[in-house]
Motif scaffolding. Structure first.
Motif, PDB file in Angstrom:
ATOM      1  N   ALA A  12       0.824  -1.216   0.000  1.00 21.19           N
ATOM      2  CA  ALA A  12       0.000   0.000   0.000  1.00 21.19           C
ATOM      3  C   ALA A  12       0.858   1.265   0.000  1.00 21.19           C
ATOM      4  N   GLU A  13       1.905   1.304   0.815  1.00 21.26           N
ATOM      5  CA  GLU A  13       2.761   2.487   0.874  1.00 21.26           C
ATOM      6  C   GLU A  13       3.566   2.644  -0.412  1.00 21.26           C
ATOM      7  N   ALA A  14       4.049   1.549  -0.986  1.00 21.33           N
ATOM      8  CA  ALA A  14       4.774   1.629  -2.251  1.00 21.33           C
ATOM      9  C   ALA A  14       3.869   2.193  -3.351  1.00 21.33           C
ATOM     10  N   LYS A  15       2.631   1.717  -3.410  1.00 22.01           N
ATOM     11  CA  LYS A  15       1.672   2.241  -4.401  1.00 22.01           C
ATOM     12  C   LYS A  15       1.424   3.730  -4.177  1.00 22.01           C
ATOM     13  N   ARG A  16       1.264   4.131  -2.931  1.00 31.65           N
ATOM     14  CA  ARG A  16       0.999   5.533  -2.620  1.00 31.65           C
ATOM     15  C   ARG A  16       2.161   6.417  -3.053  1.00 31.65           C
ATOM     16  N   ARG A  17       3.380   5.974  -2.776  1.00 27.98           N
ATOM     17  CA  ARG A  17       4.551   6.780  -3.142  1.00 27.98           C
ATOM     18  C   ARG A  17       4.706   6.874  -4.656  1.00 27.98           C
ATOM     19  N   ASP A  43      -2.926  -3.684  -8.325  1.00 28.29           N
ATOM     20  CA  ASP A  43      -1.496  -3.495  -8.074  1.00 28.29           C
ATOM     21  C   ASP A  43      -0.677  -3.380  -9.357  1.00 28.29           C
ATOM     22  N   ARG A  44      -1.329  -3.048 -10.464  1.00 33.94           N
ATOM     23  CA  ARG A  44      -0.648  -2.970 -11.757  1.00 33.94           C
ATOM     24  C   ARG A  44      -0.879  -1.607 -12.376  1.00 33.94           C
ATOM     25  N   LEU A  45       0.228  -0.909 -12.652  1.00 38.15           N
ATOM     26  CA  LEU A  45       0.188   0.431 -13.218  1.00 38.15           C
ATOM     27  C   LEU A  45       0.730   0.405 -14.637  1.00 38.15           C
ATOM     28  N   ALA A  46      -0.004   1.017 -15.555  1.00 34.95           N
ATOM     29  CA  ALA A  46       0.451   1.147 -16.938  1.00 34.95           C
ATOM     30  C   ALA A  46       0.840   2.602 -17.177  1.00 34.95           C
ATOM     31  N   LEU A  47       2.032   2.809 -17.708  1.00 35.86           N
ATOM     32  CA  LEU A  47       2.513   4.144 -18.048  1.00 35.86           C
ATOM     33  C   LEU A  47       2.779   4.223 -19.537  1.00 35.86           C
TER      34      LEU A  47
END
Length: 104
Positions: A12-17, A43-47
């Protein structure tokens, strides 16, 4: 190209940062550019990082103690793939190191 960044923040903290660091990412693209982002799963981010008429796709998966990423570099930028990987990995590390504003 793949990269992995270990951390001890918890998921959760890694995602927030990472989320808090995304607005600053555009300012650090050499020559200027833009960044489009979307969480495609919890938990998956696309850039999509665009600069100089080219676009680089980055998929990031946030785990409890590790951030995994995969970078898709177009053929036109293949000779710069090492520098692109270094930029994405360094930017990800910086985002994980800086707490950023909390969401209260």
């Amino acid at each position: 190209m793949k990269f992995e960044i270990p951390h001890n923040l918890g998921r959760a903290e890694a995602k927030r940062r990472i989320e808090n660091g995304l607005p600053a990412l555009e300012r650090h693209i050499p020559g200027g550019g833009s960044v489009a982002s979307s969480w495609t799963a919890e938990d998956r981010l696309a850039l999509q990082i665009s600069a100089m008429g080219q676009s680089v796709g980055v998929a990031i998966e946030v785990e409890d103690a590790l951030v995994r990423g995969e970078i898709e570099v177009p053929l036109m930028l293949s000779m710069m793939s090492g520098a692109i990987r270094d930029f994405v990995e360094k930017s990800s590390r910086i985002m994980l190191e800086k707490p950023g504003p909390s969401r209260a």
